[in-house]
Design a protein around this motif. Structure first.
Motif, mmCIF file in Angstrom:
data_model
loop_
_atom_site.group_PDB
_atom_site.id
_atom_site.type_symbol
_atom_site.label_atom_id
_atom_site.label_comp_id
_atom_site.label_asym_id
_atom_site.label_seq_id
_atom_site.Cartn_x
_atom_site.Cartn_y
_atom_site.Cartn_z
ATOM 1 N N PHE A 133 51.975 0.678 95.021
ATOM 2 C CA PHE A 133 51.416 -0.661 95.080
ATOM 3 C C PHE A 133 52.098 -1.570 94.064
ATOM 4 O O PHE A 133 52.258 -1.202 92.889
ATOM 5 C CB PHE A 133 49.901 -0.617 94.810
ATOM 6 N N LEU A 134 52.480 -2.757 94.504
ATOM 7 C CA LEU A 134 52.968 -3.794 93.613
ATOM 8 C C LEU A 134 51.818 -4.669 93.133
ATOM 9 O O LEU A 134 51.851 -5.203 92.030
ATOM 10 C CB LEU A 134 54.019 -4.662 94.325
ATOM 11 N N MET A 135 50.830 -4.865 93.974
ATOM 12 C CA MET A 135 49.604 -5.575 93.607
ATOM 13 C C MET A 135 48.501 -5.127 94.540
ATOM 14 O O MET A 135 48.646 -5.212 95.759
ATOM 15 C CB MET A 135 49.790 -7.095 93.674
ATOM 16 N N ARG A 136 47.400 -4.692 93.956
ATOM 17 C CA ARG A 136 46.288 -4.189 94.754
ATOM 18 C C ARG A 136 45.190 -5.240 94.850
ATOM 19 O O ARG A 136 45.073 -6.126 94.016
ATOM 20 C CB ARG A 136 45.727 -2.908 94.150
ATOM 21 N N ASP A 137 44.391 -5.102 95.902
ATOM 22 C CA ASP A 137 43.189 -5.927 96.084
ATOM 23 C C ASP A 137 43.514 -7.423 95.964
ATOM 24 O O ASP A 137 42.876 -8.175 95.239
ATOM 25 C CB ASP A 137 42.113 -5.548 95.063
ATOM 26 N N LEU A 138 44.529 -7.817 96.704
ATOM 27 C CA LEU A 138 44.956 -9.223 96.666
ATOM 28 C C LEU A 138 43.892 -10.136 97.248
ATOM 29 O O LEU A 138 43.676 -11.245 96.786
ATOM 30 C CB LEU A 138 46.265 -9.371 97.456
#
Length: 793
Positions: free
Chosen positions: A99-104
């Protein structure tokens, strides 16, 4: 009755044969199969999807745009998800599956199985291919879509550097007392949502502009465009974009209702259109205002649109729109409660024809009677040939064909008829009519006809003197030289009380022409919708003339005539003449550099023009043109104020000396002023102007502000910028020998100073020289009490 029954004995029981059971089973299977097949057939006939609910539909994602960098406004569209599910968005590295960014973002799927999420792409993610991933909270559905991260082109905004002046006493800052903060841990079962603040939210279409024809590299301009409807001509879309060899990518997500849609795009030069990633129009080649269409069936859901365009060279234009089949069988009419076609229309309806005379009433309930506007659009089939479009209008009208402006009368005006010609290829062409009403009567009628039937003059004949209603007949007239005496031109109209309108296009050289009309009774002549001769009155045979400078090319002519009684005579012809310029000699170039010979030279009574987005004259462009006005004017001795307003650049020379130079783009909201001392006699004035884009405005005027200063002058003519005017401090006479200084001279009198109506004495060089030339003007302020002269000489 059987023998056994008669005897009272039970019937004998034979054992069943095993093969009979298989027959029963087989018969049952056949019957069930037939029943199932019948049910499926009925469902198919009724339009029921037989596989619905049997084969699960895969959830899908679409992202708009498909590439971007930090700050890009991104929209994600989901389809075929389970209604009511919670869906979480992530950014994922597809290579390492990390993941690069979660829960966007967290969203709830709507009843139709769709969701839409928008966010600003975060900083800190390196360039390359990533995935936008959506996962339902029940982990039953998952989908990914590719997103290309490109190098960021955002330029940091420079911060102003404040200069602080230390003071003797420093005031201590107040002591800050920390306030305890109680942190409540978030349950691990609740997903974390990241809220990203957009750095530059792009509304409507996201437009990415490139200084090449292949949409490669980083865009030089990114902006929000309300609509894809541009006619840049030979200009550029923006200050950082080239006028030729550029390309644009527009992306947007649009909510459609279910139906069949026709997508239209007209382009000069190449264009491509995608719907939900599917290429529906591919015309990636040079073209001149061609129109392309494609039909698609769309569901009631958001759909991703992408339009790509490139301009090679020459004129640049592109327009993109759509309409749902069956909604508007004739004209799609959009009515706005303002005069600028702004915002959302108050009313959208189908209009059978554009033939309205609302007078002082409103077009419909909910709309005002004044200050409204309308846009009609339609696709029509034409045979190959030349067509003339007519409009009878009060106030403003514009007609576009395939996105190109054909007729431009976008200004307030009383009832008038205007026309414009165009050559069309065989096939479908998009026609757009725009109208606005200011005040008073409201009227618009639009029609067109093929002009091949009238190779010379088209003559339309009416049985009344006012050209009212429909003409009795129309015919081709080779020349306009008729002497009918007391007879009728044709048996279908009377010998008296009739009228005629002749129209045609004619080719002219760049020159000044004298148009001549011999008439009995009334006549009016228009050239390019400009009234040149107005003799609309009863009268015996007479000759009237009008002079007009024309650019080289084709120009539209119209002659109206009426006969009251008695003799009937009408004759029109024209000739080149040597022009005279009693006022301003106006030389107009169709380029921004005064290159080559002027396309038009004419006499302009004054420099006071507000062309808006129109061209100064037929044959000239609406943008990227230049003008030079010149004349010799006689002045009395005095100080004169030269004032100018321009959109865009303007400069003024007096006797060859540049006194005012504002050679830059401008919205035309600033008044430039400069004061110049002039000796008595003739002086040569030259004004130069250039138009860059959008509106065009040029205005110059001259006022006499005071007498010449009585100090012995020097031979140099130096203009003075006019500062804020302040009265002098005294009325006394300065010393005989002026001192070179930029300050006002010191009065020798001790009397109490009072404001005067005379300007302060101009300072000169240390050793004055006897001369008759004007004095050297300085920065000495001119008093406000000075009366203004008699105006422009």
């Amino acid at each position: 009755m059987s023998e056994n029954m008669r005897r009272g004995t039970a019937p004998s029981k034979k054992p069943h044969d095993a093969s009979s059971w298989w027959l029963y089973v087989l018969l049952g299977v056949v019957i069930l199969g037939l029943l199932a097949a019948s049910a499926l057939l009925v469902m198919a006939i009724r339009g029921v999807n037989i596989l619905d609910g049997l084969i699960p539909t895969a959830a899908s994602l679409t992202v708009v745009p498909e590439e971007g960098s930090a700050g890009t406004f991104v929209t994600v569209i989901g389809r075929d998800w389970r209604a009511g599910d919670l869906v979480t968005l992530h950014l994922l590295d597809p290579k390492s599956n990390t993941f690069l960014m979660r829960d966007l973002d967290i969203l709830t799927v709507k009843e139709d199985g769709t969701f839409v999420a928008s966010f600003t792409f975060p900083a800190g993610i390196p360039a390359g291919n990533i995935a936008v991933q959506a996962v339902s909270t029940a982990a039953e559905d998952k989908a990914e879509v590719r997103f290309d991260v490109v190098a960021s082109t955002l330029t940091p905004t420079p911060q102003a550097t404040a200069t602080f002046t230390p003071t003797a006493t420093l005031t201590p800052s107040p002591t800050l007392t920390p306030t305890p903060v109680t942190l409540t841990p978030t349950p691990t079962s609740t997903p974390r949502r990241v809220t990203l603040t957009p750095t530059a939210a792009v509304s409507e279409w996201r437009g990415e502009y490139y200084n090449n024809r292949n949409l490669t590299g980083a865009p030089v301009l990114v902006r929000g465009d309300r609509a894809i409807d541009f006619s840049w001509g030979k200009g550029a879309p923006g200050n950082t974009v080239a006028a030729d060899s550029f390309s644009v990518r527009w992306t947007r997500a649009v909510n459609f209702t279910q139906g069949t849609y026709r997508f239209y795009v007209s382009s000069d030069d190449g264009v491509r259109v995608w719907v939900d990633g599917s290429l529906i129009i591919d015309q990636w080649h040079d073209a001149s205002g061609a129109l392309y269409t494609a039909d698609r069936v769309l569901s009631s859901a958001p759909h991703a649109l992408r339009v790509e365009y490139y301009e090679n060279k020459g004129s640049a234009s592109v327009a993109f729109w759509w309409e749902r089949a069956g909604d508007f069988p004739e004209w799609r009419a959009e009515y706005f409660s303002n005069a600028t076609l702004s915002g959302n229309p108050v009313l959208v309806r189908n209009d059978k024809t554009i033939d309205f005379d609302w007078a002082k009433s409103a077009p419909a309930s909910g709309l005002p009677a004044d200050n409204f506007s309308v846009r009609w659009t339609r696709t029509l089939s034409f045979d190959e040939g030349s067509y003339r479009f007519y409009a009878i209008v009060d106030d403003g009208v514009r007609i576009f064909v395939d996105g190109r402006l054909l007729l431009d009368q976008w200004f307030v005006g009383a009832r008038r008829e205007v026309s414009a010609d165009i050559a069309l290829s065989k096939g479908n062409h998009a026609v757009r009519v725009e109208y606005y009403e200011s005040t008073g009567d409201a009227l618009l009628q639009v029609r067109w006809e093929k002009t091949a039937a009238f190779p010379d003059w088209k003559g339309e004949y009416w049985g009344n003197r006012k050209l009212e209603g429909q003409p009795v007949f129309a015919r081709n007239d080779k020349t306009l030289d008729f002497d009918w005496g007391k007879n009728s031109p044709d048996s279908r109209i009377p010998a008296d009380n009739f009228s005629v309108r002749w129209t045609r296009n004619a080719s002219f050289d760049t020159a000044t022409y004298r148009f001549r009309v011999v008439v009995d009774d009334g006549a009016r002549l228009w050239v390019d919708n400009q009234l040149v001769i107005d003799a609309w009155e009863d009268g015996s045979e007479r000759e009237v003339t009008g002079d007009l400078a024309l650019s080289g090319g084709t120009h539209a002519l119209r002659l109206d005539y009426f006969e009251r009684s008695g003799e009937t005579r009408i004759h029109l012809w024209w000739e080149k003449i040597t022009p005279s310029f009693p006022d301003w000699k106006g030389e107009y170039w169709s380029n921004s550099k005064f290159s080559g010979s002027p396309a038009l030279t004419r006499n302009d009574k004054k420099i006071d023009f507000n062309w808006g987005t129109s061209a100064p004259a037929s044959g000239l462009p609406a943008n990227d043109f230049t003008v030079r006005w010149s004349r010799t004017m006689k002045f009395d001795a005095g100080i004169y104020r030269f004032s100018a307003i321009a959109d865009d650049g303007i400069r003024i020379k007096v006797d060859g000396t540049l006194i005012l130079s504002e050679w830059h783009s401008s919205p035309g909201q600033t008044t430039y002023r400069v004061d110049v001392p002039l000796a008595a006699g003739n002086h040569g004035i030259v004004v130069e102007y250039y138009e860059d884009g959008n509106n065009a405005l040029a205005k110059v005027w001259i006022d006499r502000v005071s007498d010449l200063i009585t100090a012995t002058p020097t031979p140099t003519l130096t203009p003075t910028r006019t500062p804020t005017l302040t009265p002098p401090t005294a009325t006394a006479t300065p010393t005989a020998t002026p001192t070179a200084t930029t300050q006002p001279p010191t009065a020798t009198s001790t009397a109490t100073p009072t404001a005067t109506t005379q300007p302060p004495t101009a300072t000169s060089t240390a050793t004055p020289t006897a001369t008759t030339s004007p004095p050297t003007a300085t920065d000495t302020p001119t008093p406000t009490a000075t009366p203004t002269g008699s105006g422009t000489p």
